[in-house]
Design a protein around this motif. Structure first.
Motif, PDB file in Angstrom:
ATOM      1  N   GLY A 167       0.785  -1.229   0.000  1.00 61.39           N
ATOM      2  CA  GLY A 167       0.000   0.000   0.000  1.00 61.39           C
ATOM      3  C   GLY A 167       0.817   1.280   0.000  1.00 61.39           C
ATOM      4  O   GLY A 167       0.275   2.364   0.258  1.00 61.39           O
ATOM      5  N   TYR A 168       2.108   1.191  -0.329  1.00 64.78           N
ATOM      6  CA  TYR A 168       2.949   2.393  -0.307  1.00 64.78           C
ATOM      7  C   TYR A 168       2.600   3.352  -1.442  1.00 64.78           C
ATOM      8  O   TYR A 168       2.764   4.571  -1.285  1.00 64.78           O
ATOM      9  CB  TYR A 168       4.428   2.010  -0.380  1.00 64.78           C
ATOM     10  N   PHE A 169       2.153   2.828  -2.557  1.00 62.06           N
ATOM     11  CA  PHE A 169       1.714   3.723  -3.638  1.00 62.06           C
ATOM     12  C   PHE A 169       0.512   4.550  -3.186  1.00 62.06           C
ATOM     13  O   PHE A 169       0.454   5.765  -3.391  1.00 62.06           O
ATOM     14  CB  PHE A 169       1.351   2.921  -4.892  1.00 62.06           C
ATOM     15  N   LYS A 170      -0.441   3.883  -2.552  1.00 64.48           N
ATOM     16  CA  LYS A 170      -1.636   4.587  -2.085  1.00 64.48           C
ATOM     17  C   LYS A 170      -1.275   5.611  -1.015  1.00 64.48           C
ATOM     18  O   LYS A 170      -1.807   6.728  -1.005  1.00 64.48           O
ATOM     19  CB  LYS A 170      -2.650   3.579  -1.533  1.00 64.48           C
ATOM     20  N   GLU A 171      -0.372   5.234  -0.110  1.00 60.30           N
ATOM     21  CA  GLU A 171       0.059   6.166   0.935  1.00 60.30           C
ATOM     22  C   GLU A 171       0.702   7.413   0.330  1.00 60.30           C
ATOM     23  O   GLU A 171       0.618   8.508   0.897  1.00 60.30           O
ATOM     24  CB  GLU A 171       1.048   5.478   1.881  1.00 60.30           C
ATOM     25  N   ALA A 172       1.358   7.238  -0.815  1.00 55.62           N
ATOM     26  CA  ALA A 172       2.016   8.359  -1.483  1.00 55.62           C
ATOM     27  C   ALA A 172       1.049   9.166  -2.343  1.00 55.62           C
ATOM     28  O   ALA A 172       1.449  10.152  -2.963  1.00 55.62           O
ATOM     29  CB  ALA A 172       3.164   7.839  -2.346  1.00 55.62           C
ATOM     30  N   GLY A 173      -0.209   8.741  -2.378  1.00 58.86           N
ATOM     31  CA  GLY A 173      -1.198   9.469  -3.157  1.00 58.86           C
ATOM     32  C   GLY A 173      -1.199   9.100  -4.625  1.00 58.86           C
ATOM     33  O   GLY A 173      -1.497   9.935  -5.478  1.00 58.86           O
ATOM     34  N   LEU A 174      -0.870   7.842  -4.916  1.00 59.33           N
ATOM     35  CA  LEU A 174      -0.842   7.362  -6.295  1.00 59.33           C
ATOM     36  C   LEU A 174      -1.842   6.230  -6.506  1.00 59.33           C
ATOM     37  O   LEU A 174      -2.025   5.375  -5.630  1.00 59.33           O
ATOM     38  CB  LEU A 174       0.555   6.839  -6.660  1.00 59.33           C
ATOM     39  N   ASP A 175      -2.450   6.233  -7.657  1.00 62.71           N
ATOM     40  CA  ASP A 175      -3.273   5.115  -8.118  1.00 62.71           C
ATOM     41  C   ASP A 175      -2.496   4.485  -9.282  1.00 62.71           C
ATOM     42  O   ASP A 175      -2.543   4.970 -10.409  1.00 62.71           O
ATOM     43  CB  ASP A 175      -4.637   5.601  -8.573  1.00 62.71           C
ATOM     44  N   VAL A 176      -1.746   3.428  -8.979  1.00 60.27           N
ATOM     45  CA  VAL A 176      -0.809   2.845  -9.947  1.00 60.27           C
ATOM     46  C   VAL A 176      -1.435   1.646 -10.653  1.00 60.27           C
ATOM     47  O   VAL A 176      -1.995   0.750 -10.016  1.00 60.27           O
ATOM     48  CB  VAL A 176       0.501   2.425  -9.259  1.00 60.27           C
ATOM     49  N   THR A 177      -1.312   1.639 -11.961  1.00 58.22           N
ATOM     50  CA  THR A 177      -1.698   0.492 -12.784  1.00 58.22           C
ATOM     51  C   THR A 177      -0.433  -0.113 -13.371  1.00 58.22           C
ATOM     52  O   THR A 177       0.370   0.591 -13.983  1.00 58.22           O
ATOM     53  CB  THR A 177      -2.633   0.925 -13.939  1.00 58.22           C
ATOM     54  N   THR A 178      -0.235  -1.415 -13.162  1.00 54.34           N
ATOM     55  CA  THR A 178       0.953  -2.078 -13.706  1.00 54.34           C
ATOM     56  C   THR A 178       0.554  -3.027 -14.831  1.00 54.34           C
ATOM     57  O   THR A 178      -0.457  -3.730 -14.741  1.00 54.34           O
ATOM     58  CB  THR A 178       1.707  -2.877 -12.628  1.00 54.34           C
ATOM     59  N   THR A 179       1.352  -3.015 -15.881  1.00 51.82           N
ATOM     60  CA  THR A 179       1.185  -3.928 -17.005  1.00 51.82           C
ATOM     61  C   THR A 179       2.470  -4.725 -17.135  1.00 51.82           C
ATOM     62  O   THR A 179       3.560  -4.136 -17.142  1.00 51.82           O
ATOM     63  CB  THR A 179       0.913  -3.165 -18.318  1.00 51.82           C
ATOM     64  N   LEU A 180       2.354  -6.042 -17.223  1.00 54.46           N
ATOM     65  CA  LEU A 180       3.539  -6.904 -17.264  1.00 54.46           C
ATOM     66  C   LEU A 180       3.989  -7.143 -18.703  1.00 54.46           C
ATOM     67  O   LEU A 180       3.173  -7.371 -19.595  1.00 54.46           O
ATOM     68  CB  LEU A 180       3.246  -8.239 -16.580  1.00 54.46           C
ATOM     69  N   TYR A 181       5.299  -7.112 -18.900  1.00 52.89           N
ATOM     70  CA  TYR A 181       5.911  -7.348 -20.207  1.00 52.89           C
ATOM     71  C   TYR A 181       7.015  -8.390 -20.055  1.00 52.89           C
ATOM     72  O   TYR A 181       7.651  -8.483 -18.995  1.00 52.89           O
ATOM     73  CB  TYR A 181       6.515  -6.056 -20.768  1.00 52.89           C
ATOM     74  N   PRO A 182       7.277  -9.189 -21.106  1.00 52.55           N
ATOM     75  CA  PRO A 182       8.314 -10.222 -21.012  1.00 52.55           C
ATOM     76  C   PRO A 182       9.732  -9.674 -21.039  1.00 52.55           C
ATOM     77  O   PRO A 182      10.671 -10.415 -20.763  1.00 52.55           O
ATOM     78  CB  PRO A 182       8.046 -11.106 -22.237  1.00 52.55           C
ATOM     79  N   ALA A 183       9.913  -8.402 -21.348  1.00 51.35           N
ATOM     80  CA  ALA A 183      11.247  -7.795 -21.382  1.00 51.35           C
ATOM     81  C   ALA A 183      11.134  -6.311 -21.095  1.00 51.35           C
ATOM     82  O   ALA A 183      10.133  -5.669 -21.432  1.00 51.35           O
ATOM     83  CB  ALA A 183      11.901  -8.003 -22.750  1.00 51.35           C
ATOM     84  N   GLY A 184      12.183  -5.756 -20.468  1.00 50.51           N
ATOM     85  CA  GLY A 184      12.193  -4.334 -20.189  1.00 50.51           C
ATOM     86  C   GLY A 184      12.140  -3.503 -21.453  1.00 50.51           C
ATOM     87  O   GLY A 184      11.517  -2.434 -21.480  1.00 50.51           O
TER      88      GLY A 184
END
Length: 332
Positions: A58-75
């Motif tokens: 919950g550190y993103f929420k504590e920082a005031g962020l609504d984070v969406t993550t999308t996974l990829y097979p490579a950077g």
């Protein structure tokens, strides 16, 4: 005189404390409002653990962020998504960033969030490969412009094998394990996750070697320069990741469980690779040095002359400078 001096000191301390409380109240009030949205492209691997921890705890929420993550097979694929505008921030190795920045001057590095020495060469014993020299004349897969590409090059160099003595086959990152297990390749230069998967599936038919020769790569946060013009979300992002780093420092077992639970990583993979990963939010001189070296390698590989670009133009330290200035040790 002494009494007046003591009173003055107490007054200064009181004013300082009130200012600190005021600043903290202001920061808390800012993060208690409507969360700011941020999208991140992530390769689900142990070097990205701070992203997983910050989300899970919950550190993103504590920082005031609504984070969406999308996974990829490579950077590199995550960074391509940033270029296309599909996500705003990507996790990527310094090698891959250096390759892409030559063609995309808008890209910026925000910080390093990890360091890894876990890449491997995986080969098939049933193709007559028991030692590195047996790779001569074999088909070896690699993913262009990534750590897979660079560390195959350095591994062959270390083993005194000319690139002309092997058949290097471009292979999509997500197919690194499948291609060698299915027999399309005799060997592959693989990311940590895919090297583990390939060896697990090959069993006694497989053999592997660490290919980085203790040369680790920085796992970076990257974005487009336009996002740095309004850096509030970036400051909140690095702030949340610093909290995740502090948690990870004293809760190694829980971090491993989070990686397994959140990204469905193999527990054996996490146990094997974690000792080769260092998690920390920094911006050191090694980032600039690595980007400079890798961009030169990329240019030589493509037969391009001239000097590499000024890597300092691709570095944005503003967010980390404000949130944790001591973590920035870059010569500027």
């Amino acid at each position: 005189m002494i009494v007046h001096t003591l009173r003055w000191r107490r007054t200064v301390l009181l004013v300082s404390a009130l200012c600190l409380m005021s600043c903290q109240f202001k920061a808390d009030r800012e993060t208690q409002g409507t969360p700011l949205q941020l999208s991140i492209g992530v390769r689900a691997a142990p070097e990205s653990a701070l992203i997983a921890v910050a989300d899970e705890k919950g550190y993103f929420k504590e920082a005031g962020l609504d984070v969406t993550t999308t996974l990829y097979p490579a950077g590199l694929l995550a960074l391509e998504a940033v270029v296309r505008g599909e996500v705003e921030v990507a996790t990527i190795a310094d090698i891959a960033f250096a390759s892409r920045m030559l063609d995309e001057p808008s890209l910026r590095v925000l910080a390093s969030i990890g360091f890894s020495t876990a890449s491997q060469i995986v080969a098939r014993r049933d193709r007559g490969i028991d030692k590195p020299s047996d790779l001569k004349g074999k088909k070896i897969g690699f993913s262009p412009d990534t750590t897979s590409d660079y560390f195959l090059y350095t591994f062959l160099l270390t083993e005194n094998i000319s690139p002309n003595e092997v058949m290097a086959v471009p292979t999509a990152p997500a197919r690194q394990a499948d291609a060698v297990v299915g027999g399309e390749l005799d060997a592959v230069s693989a990311f940590d996750v895919y090297a583990f998967d390939a060896m697990k599936r090959l069993g006694d038919k497989g053999v592997s070697w660490d290919c980085q020769n203790n040369l680790g790569y920085q796992w970076l946060l990257a974005t487009k320069g336009s996002l740095t013009k309004s850096p509030e979300r970036l400051k909140r992002l690095v702030s949340a990741l610093i909290k995740a780093e502090q948690f990870a420092r004293f809760n190694e077992a829980e971090v491993k469980r989070i990686l397994v639970r959140k990204w469905d990583l193999d527990p054996g993979l996490v146990e094997k690779i974690s000792p080769k990963i260092r998690l920390s939010v920094t911006f050191s001189q090694t980032v600039a040095a690595s980007l400079r070296d890798y961009s030169r390698w990329k240019m030589r590989k493509e037969g391009k002359g001239g000097a590499p670009p000024d890597v300092l133009e691709f570095l944005y330290t503003g967010a980390l400078d404000e949130v944790a200035p001591r973590a920035v040790t870059l010569f500027r």
